[in-house]
Enzyme design. Sequence first.
Site, PDB file in Angstrom:
ATOM      1  N   GLY A  12       9.471   8.762 -11.246  1.00  0.00           N
ATOM      2  CA  GLY A  12       8.810   7.877 -10.277  1.00  0.00           C
ATOM      3  C   GLY A  12       9.317   6.450 -10.359  1.00  0.00           C
ATOM      4  O   GLY A  12       8.536   5.505 -10.466  1.00  0.00           O
ATOM      5  N   ARG A  15       9.117   2.999  -7.017  1.00  0.00           N
ATOM      6  CA  ARG A  15       8.162   1.928  -6.696  1.00  0.00           C
ATOM      7  C   ARG A  15       7.370   1.534  -7.942  1.00  0.00           C
ATOM      8  O   ARG A  15       7.447   2.191  -8.968  1.00  0.00           O
ATOM      9  CB  ARG A  15       7.162   2.411  -5.638  1.00  0.00           C
ATOM     10  CG  ARG A  15       7.788   2.659  -4.303  1.00  0.00           C
ATOM     11  CD  ARG A  15       6.759   3.074  -3.262  1.00  0.00           C
ATOM     12  NE  ARG A  15       6.346   4.461  -3.388  1.00  0.00           N
ATOM     13  CZ  ARG A  15       5.078   4.870  -3.489  1.00  0.00           C
ATOM     14  NH1 ARG A  15       4.108   3.980  -3.484  1.00  0.00           N
ATOM     15  NH2 ARG A  15       4.778   6.151  -3.602  1.00  0.00           N
ATOM     16  N   ASN A  90       6.333   8.624 -16.032  1.00  0.00           N
ATOM     17  CA  ASN A  90       5.549   7.613 -15.328  1.00  0.00           C
ATOM     18  C   ASN A  90       4.938   8.103 -14.016  1.00  0.00           C
ATOM     19  O   ASN A  90       3.832   7.711 -13.664  1.00  0.00           O
ATOM     20  CB  ASN A  90       6.453   6.405 -15.041  1.00  0.00           C
ATOM     21  CG  ASN A  90       5.900   5.522 -13.952  1.00  0.00           C
ATOM     22  OD1 ASN A  90       4.965   4.753 -14.166  1.00  0.00           O
ATOM     23  ND2 ASN A  90       6.461   5.647 -12.739  1.00  0.00           N
ATOM     24  N   SER A 142      -3.808   6.149 -18.442  1.00  0.00           N
ATOM     25  CA  SER A 142      -4.591   5.152 -17.691  1.00  0.00           C
ATOM     26  C   SER A 142      -5.868   4.839 -18.460  1.00  0.00           C
ATOM     27  O   SER A 142      -6.376   5.695 -19.207  1.00  0.00           O
ATOM     28  CB  SER A 142      -4.973   5.699 -16.316  1.00  0.00           C
ATOM     29  OG  SER A 142      -5.965   4.888 -15.718  1.00  0.00           O
ATOM     30  N   TYR A 155      -8.218  12.653 -11.427  1.00  0.00           N
ATOM     31  CA  TYR A 155      -7.251  11.664 -11.931  1.00  0.00           C
ATOM     32  C   TYR A 155      -7.565  11.325 -13.394  1.00  0.00           C
ATOM     33  O   TYR A 155      -6.675  11.337 -14.253  1.00  0.00           O
ATOM     34  CB  TYR A 155      -7.310  10.414 -11.053  1.00  0.00           C
ATOM     35  CG  TYR A 155      -6.352   9.317 -11.458  1.00  0.00           C
ATOM     36  CD1 TYR A 155      -4.980   9.450 -11.241  1.00  0.00           C
ATOM     37  CD2 TYR A 155      -6.818   8.145 -12.055  1.00  0.00           C
ATOM     38  CE1 TYR A 155      -4.093   8.440 -11.613  1.00  0.00           C
ATOM     39  CE2 TYR A 155      -5.945   7.136 -12.420  1.00  0.00           C
ATOM     40  CZ  TYR A 155      -4.579   7.285 -12.196  1.00  0.00           C
ATOM     41  OH  TYR A 155      -3.711   6.288 -12.569  1.00  0.00           O
ATOM     42  N   ALA A 157      -9.282  13.065 -15.579  1.00  0.00           N
ATOM     43  CA  ALA A 157      -9.055  14.235 -16.445  1.00  0.00           C
ATOM     44  C   ALA A 157      -7.562  14.389 -16.736  1.00  0.00           C
ATOM     45  O   ALA A 157      -7.163  14.675 -17.867  1.00  0.00           O
ATOM     46  CB  ALA A 157      -9.607  15.493 -15.780  1.00  0.00           C
ATOM     47  N   LYS A 159      -5.346  12.040 -16.828  1.00  0.00           N
ATOM     48  CA  LYS A 159      -4.895  10.940 -17.696  1.00  0.00           C
ATOM     49  C   LYS A 159      -5.410  11.111 -19.130  1.00  0.00           C
ATOM     50  O   LYS A 159      -4.756  10.694 -20.082  1.00  0.00           O
ATOM     51  CB  LYS A 159      -5.331   9.593 -17.104  1.00  0.00           C
ATOM     52  CG  LYS A 159      -4.633   9.270 -15.776  1.00  0.00           C
ATOM     53  CD  LYS A 159      -3.140   9.148 -15.980  1.00  0.00           C
ATOM     54  CE  LYS A 159      -2.368   8.875 -14.715  1.00  0.00           C
ATOM     55  NZ  LYS A 159      -0.933   8.718 -14.944  1.00  0.00           N
ATOM     56  N   ILE A 188      -3.469  -2.472 -12.330  1.00  0.00           N
ATOM     57  CA  ILE A 188      -2.146  -3.084 -12.154  1.00  0.00           C
ATOM     58  C   ILE A 188      -1.825  -3.216 -10.661  1.00  0.00           C
ATOM     59  O   ILE A 188      -2.104  -2.292  -9.873  1.00  0.00           O
ATOM     60  CB  ILE A 188      -1.048  -2.228 -12.855  1.00  0.00           C
ATOM     61  CG1 ILE A 188      -1.406  -1.952 -14.326  1.00  0.00           C
ATOM     62  CG2 ILE A 188       0.322  -2.894 -12.735  1.00  0.00           C
ATOM     63  CD1 ILE A 188      -1.421  -3.142 -15.262  1.00  0.00           C
TER      64      ILE A 188
HETATM   65  P1  NAP Z   1       2.941   4.064  -7.209  1.00  0.00           P
HETATM   66  O1  NAP Z   1       3.274   2.654  -6.898  1.00  0.00           O
HETATM   67  O2  NAP Z   1       2.079   4.834  -6.273  1.00  0.00           O
HETATM   68  O3  NAP Z   1       4.325   4.877  -7.455  1.00  0.00           O
HETATM   69  C1  NAP Z   1       4.262   6.239  -7.774  1.00  0.00           C
HETATM   70  C2  NAP Z   1       5.664   6.710  -8.125  1.00  0.00           C
HETATM   71  O4  NAP Z   1       5.606   8.100  -8.502  1.00  0.00           O
HETATM   72  C3  NAP Z   1       6.615   6.649  -6.933  1.00  0.00           C
HETATM   73  O5  NAP Z   1       7.905   6.406  -7.419  1.00  0.00           O
HETATM   74  C4  NAP Z   1       6.535   8.070  -6.358  1.00  0.00           C
HETATM   75  O6  NAP Z   1       7.670   8.456  -5.579  1.00  0.00           O
HETATM   76  C5  NAP Z   1       6.446   8.869  -7.640  1.00  0.00           C
HETATM   77  N1  NAP Z   1       5.847  10.201  -7.462  1.00  0.00           N
HETATM   78  C6  NAP Z   1       4.614  10.510  -7.017  1.00  0.00           C
HETATM   79  N2  NAP Z   1       4.445  11.843  -7.021  1.00  0.00           N
HETATM   80  C7  NAP Z   1       5.600  12.387  -7.487  1.00  0.00           C
HETATM   81  C8  NAP Z   1       6.057  13.708  -7.707  1.00  0.00           C
HETATM   82  N3  NAP Z   1       5.279  14.783  -7.456  1.00  0.00           N
HETATM   83  N4  NAP Z   1       7.314  13.885  -8.169  1.00  0.00           N
HETATM   84  C9  NAP Z   1       8.112  12.830  -8.429  1.00  0.00           C
HETATM   85  N5  NAP Z   1       7.746  11.557  -8.246  1.00  0.00           N
HETATM   86  C10 NAP Z   1       6.501  11.337  -7.775  1.00  0.00           C
HETATM   87  O7  NAP Z   1       2.214   4.196  -8.632  1.00  0.00           O
HETATM   88  P2  NAP Z   1       2.088   3.124  -9.818  1.00  0.00           P
HETATM   89  O8  NAP Z   1       0.868   2.322  -9.562  1.00  0.00           O
HETATM   90  O9  NAP Z   1       3.386   2.478 -10.076  1.00  0.00           O
HETATM   91  O10 NAP Z   1       1.715   4.116 -11.018  1.00  0.00           O
HETATM   92  C11 NAP Z   1       2.692   4.603 -11.927  1.00  0.00           C
HETATM   93  C12 NAP Z   1       1.965   5.337 -13.046  1.00  0.00           C
HETATM   94  O11 NAP Z   1       1.053   4.434 -13.676  1.00  0.00           O
HETATM   95  C13 NAP Z   1       1.141   6.524 -12.552  1.00  0.00           C
HETATM   96  O12 NAP Z   1       1.193   7.557 -13.497  1.00  0.00           O
HETATM   97  C14 NAP Z   1      -0.266   5.953 -12.497  1.00  0.00           C
HETATM   98  O13 NAP Z   1      -1.248   6.940 -12.619  1.00  0.00           O
HETATM   99  C15 NAP Z   1      -0.246   5.016 -13.682  1.00  0.00           C
HETATM  100  N6  NAP Z   1      -1.251   3.959 -13.618  1.00  0.00           N
HETATM  101  C16 NAP Z   1      -1.244   3.043 -12.614  1.00  0.00           C
HETATM  102  C17 NAP Z   1      -2.237   2.062 -12.587  1.00  0.00           C
HETATM  103  C18 NAP Z   1      -2.307   1.008 -11.520  1.00  0.00           C
HETATM  104  O14 NAP Z   1      -3.285   0.220 -11.534  1.00  0.00           O
HETATM  105  N7  NAP Z   1      -1.341   0.904 -10.627  1.00  0.00           N
HETATM  106  C19 NAP Z   1      -3.227   2.041 -13.587  1.00  0.00           C
HETATM  107  C20 NAP Z   1      -3.188   3.004 -14.583  1.00  0.00           C
HETATM  108  C21 NAP Z   1      -2.200   3.953 -14.601  1.00  0.00           C
HETATM  109  P3  NAP Z   1       7.779   8.066  -3.991  1.00  0.00           P
HETATM  110  O15 NAP Z   1       8.067   6.583  -3.937  1.00  0.00           O
HETATM  111  O16 NAP Z   1       8.898   8.901  -3.483  1.00  0.00           O
HETATM  112  O17 NAP Z   1       6.452   8.410  -3.397  1.00  0.00           O
END
Ligand code: NAP
Length: 247
Positions: A12, A15, A90, A142, A155, A157, A159, A188
């Site tokens: 991932g 983004r 990620n 998370s 979500y 569960a 994490k 974030i």
């Molecule tokens: P995001 O901006 O929504 O980006 C998600 C990334 O994962 C994108 O690159 C997406 O690809 C890719 N992706 C989604 N489903 C996929 C799949 N089935 N196969 C391959 N790639 C996939 O998310 P983020 O906020 O950066 O979060 C990244 C990680 O941090 C996640 O695990 C999330 O649960 C965790 N997290 C985030 C936060 C927060 O506040 N943002 C907090 C705690 C934990 P595309 O661009 O092609 O869709």
Amino acid sequence: MTKAKRTIVVTGGSRGIGRAISLEFADSDICVYFNYLSNKAEADKTITLIKKAGGCGYAFKADISVFDEVKTFFDKIFQHTEKIDILVNNAGISKNGLIPLLKESDWDKTINTNLKGIFLCTKIAAKKMIRQKYGRIINISSVVGFTGSAGQAGYSASKAGIIAFTKSAAQELASRNITVNAVAPGFINTDMTRALTEKVKKKIVAKIPLEKIGEDRNVADAVKFLSSEQASYITGQVIHVNGGMYM
Ligand code: NAP
């Protein structure tokens, strides 16, 4: 074969946090390989940014919840490089809804992406790392994996499951000089959270002792540390990057 001395695989990377992690490793010493689900334009942007920063990067489309796609992703990487030094699991999604209303298909998609995806990528990367007798695996969990979250049962569960997976993998792989750790971000600023209303964001910030939303690079910094030699005696642990939201 790439000339870079080291290799990192990030899931991932198109983004958000995955892009920030990929950029953290934009260096002539290491080549970054990442996948994305469908967003090719953003994946290309990450590659451009890596190259602009003097690094080496390759992006491949692959759904981490599907074994054949994960296998093809790694096969493509192995056409470029013989080893994987670091794996950062990620990629993740968040499909929300109160339990009585949460669709079975959304539950399955969340668990299959966030939890099964980490198993599938680790399964392949660990085989390579075992042969190398070296590796660093970092899983992105998370804060809600520790606190739970109303409307985010699937979500949360997934994490929480990542933490048990991390500790199990750490125990299995330690004798091969492979460490496995997790980073648990709080709130974030990425696409995942940008969609929330200002009212909801204000409520969340009120619960954060450091009184602000985190940035993707805050998570990337913790990942960089866990992948470094300075962290070589740390395994099976979690670094919380949440501004004090959960202690
Ligand atoms: P995001 O901006 O929504 O980006 C998600 C990334 O994962 C994108 O690159 C997406 O690809 C890719 N992706 C989604 N489903 C996929 C799949 N089935 N196969 C391959 N790639 C996939 O998310 P983020 O906020 O950066 O979060 C990244 C990680 O941090 C996640 O695990 C999330 O649960 C965790 N997290 C985030 C936060 C927060 O506040 N943002 C907090 C705690 C934990 P595309 O661009 O092609 O869709």
